[in-house]
Design a protein around this motif. Structure first.
Motif, PDB file in Angstrom:
ATOM      1  N   VAL A   9     -31.893  38.860  11.043  1.00  0.00           N
ATOM      2  CA  VAL A   9     -32.046  37.539  10.425  1.00  0.00           C
ATOM      3  C   VAL A   9     -31.839  36.444  11.462  1.00  0.00           C
ATOM      4  O   VAL A   9     -32.617  35.482  11.530  1.00  0.00           O
ATOM      5  N   HIS A  13     -34.641  33.777  12.773  1.00  0.00           N
ATOM      6  CA  HIS A  13     -34.332  32.361  12.594  1.00  0.00           C
ATOM      7  C   HIS A  13     -34.411  31.607  13.908  1.00  0.00           C
ATOM      8  O   HIS A  13     -34.927  30.484  13.961  1.00  0.00           O
ATOM      9  N   ALA A  16     -37.910  30.906  14.739  1.00  0.00           N
ATOM     10  CA  ALA A  16     -38.506  29.933  13.824  1.00  0.00           C
ATOM     11  C   ALA A  16     -38.001  28.519  14.096  1.00  0.00           C
ATOM     12  O   ALA A  16     -38.770  27.553  14.079  1.00  0.00           O
ATOM     13  N   VAL A  17     -36.701  28.374  14.356  1.00  0.00           N
ATOM     14  CA  VAL A  17     -36.112  27.039  14.449  1.00  0.00           C
ATOM     15  C   VAL A  17     -36.501  26.328  15.745  1.00  0.00           C
ATOM     16  O   VAL A  17     -36.562  25.092  15.787  1.00  0.00           O
ATOM     17  N   ILE A  50     -31.227  23.142   4.505  1.00  0.00           N
ATOM     18  CA  ILE A  50     -31.297  24.601   4.510  1.00  0.00           C
ATOM     19  C   ILE A  50     -30.627  25.175   3.263  1.00  0.00           C
ATOM     20  O   ILE A  50     -31.083  26.181   2.701  1.00  0.00           O
ATOM     21  N   ALA A 128     -40.591  26.223   5.948  1.00  0.00           N
ATOM     22  CA  ALA A 128     -39.217  26.662   5.684  1.00  0.00           C
ATOM     23  C   ALA A 128     -39.166  27.511   4.424  1.00  0.00           C
ATOM     24  O   ALA A 128     -38.454  28.519   4.356  1.00  0.00           O
ATOM     25  N   PHE A 131     -40.433  30.894   5.264  1.00  0.00           N
ATOM     26  CA  PHE A 131     -39.446  31.600   6.081  1.00  0.00           C
ATOM     27  C   PHE A 131     -38.367  32.217   5.194  1.00  0.00           C
ATOM     28  O   PHE A 131     -38.043  33.405   5.326  1.00  0.00           O
ATOM     29  N   PHE A 132     -37.817  31.421   4.296  1.00  0.00           N
ATOM     30  CA  PHE A 132     -36.718  31.914   3.470  1.00  0.00           C
ATOM     31  C   PHE A 132     -37.189  32.941   2.446  1.00  0.00           C
ATOM     32  O   PHE A 132     -36.467  33.890   2.133  1.00  0.00           O
ATOM     33  N   VAL A 135     -37.467  36.102   4.532  1.00  0.00           N
ATOM     34  CA  VAL A 135     -36.168  36.652   4.909  1.00  0.00           C
ATOM     35  C   VAL A 135     -35.461  37.290   3.727  1.00  0.00           C
ATOM     36  O   VAL A 135     -34.962  38.416   3.805  1.00  0.00           O
ATOM     37  N   TYR A 152     -25.028  34.719   5.098  1.00  0.00           N
ATOM     38  CA  TYR A 152     -26.206  34.536   5.943  1.00  0.00           C
ATOM     39  C   TYR A 152     -26.725  33.099   5.815  1.00  0.00           C
ATOM     40  O   TYR A 152     -27.108  32.460   6.808  1.00  0.00           O
ATOM     41  N   LEU A 156     -27.336  30.264   8.660  1.00  0.00           N
ATOM     42  CA  LEU A 156     -28.642  29.665   8.918  1.00  0.00           C
ATOM     43  C   LEU A 156     -28.567  28.145   8.877  1.00  0.00           C
ATOM     44  O   LEU A 156     -29.178  27.456   9.704  1.00  0.00           O
ATOM     45  N   THR A 160     -29.051  25.955  12.263  1.00  0.00           N
ATOM     46  CA  THR A 160     -30.131  24.970  12.271  1.00  0.00           C
ATOM     47  C   THR A 160     -29.594  23.577  12.618  1.00  0.00           C
ATOM     48  O   THR A 160     -30.167  22.865  13.457  1.00  0.00           O
TER      49      THR A 160
END
Length: 211
Positions: A9, A13, A16-17, A50, A128, A131-132, A135, A152, A156, A160
């Motif tokens: 994870v 992340h 992605a970030v 987030i 986003a 993404f979530f 995940v 988690y 995140l 972020t």
């Protein structure tokens, strides 16, 4: 026993970030134009956003969104409209005084506005959302306890926020801002064009797929 899952994870992340997107553009714009404090508060708003994604993922709403085309498209339209709004405002930026220390004086931005900029930009970002959804439905096992999944989510959000705080600190440095000050309002307009482009892309992506 959940260390391997967490590492996967965290790695996804990280990739992605750090990829440029609406969050990145908004933090840079606010940091350069309004200074360090505005940039950091914008980063905090993104980190708080987030939690919105984590909440609906944990509550199962994310599954509903992923299976409802019109609902996800509505989210895209909202995100696109918001980015267009702040992008057009940036495009209308006017030249500022460019001599001496006055050129480095940040444009006043209320803390609330900076926070809302970050929160809404992240909260309405379909990337986003994807993404979530990915995940929490593909990477994290359904057998993982809800408390661990919430942990988690906290990581995140914190990671972020920290990443964009670093971005804000970098782009609010006097030397960096001095370089951007030479371009003045043109930089603001450039970031506005980026935001408008992102907004149009989000709003029209579904139409382009069907064309």
């Amino acid at each position: 026993m959940y260390l391997n899952e967490f590492l996967v994870v965290a790695m996804i992340h990280l990739l992605a970030v750090i990829s440029p997107g609406p969050d990145f553009a908004v933090v840079i714009r606010n940091s350069v134009s309004a200074g360090r404090q505005a940039g950091l508060i914008t980063a905090a708003g993104i980190g708080a956003g987030i939690f919105l994604h984590v909440a609906y993922s944990l509550l199962g709403i994310g599954i509903i969104v992923s299976q409802s085309v019109w609902l996800f498209n509505a989210l895209k339209l909202l995100a696109g409209a918001y980015l267009l709004y702040i992008g057009i405002k940036a495009l209308r930026a006017r030249p500022q005084v460019t001599s001496g220390e006055v050129a480095l004086a940040p444009v006043a931005m209320p803390a609330r506005k900076a926070f809302v900029n970050g929160f809404v930009t992240n909260g309405l970002n379909p990337k986003a959302t994807l993404f979530f959804l990915s995940v929490f439905t593909l990477v994290i096992s359904p057998q993982t306890p809800l408390l661990i999944q919430a942990g988690y989510g906290i990581y995140l959000a914190a990671a972020t926020g920290l990443w964009f705080c670093l971005v804000a600190l970098l782009f609010s440095q006097p030397r960096v801002r001095r370089s951007f000050a030479r371009m003045g309002h043109w930089f603001d307009r450039l970031m506005g064009a980026v935001l408008v482009g992102l907004g149009l892309h989000l709003a029209l992506s579904e139409w382009l797929k069907r064309a």
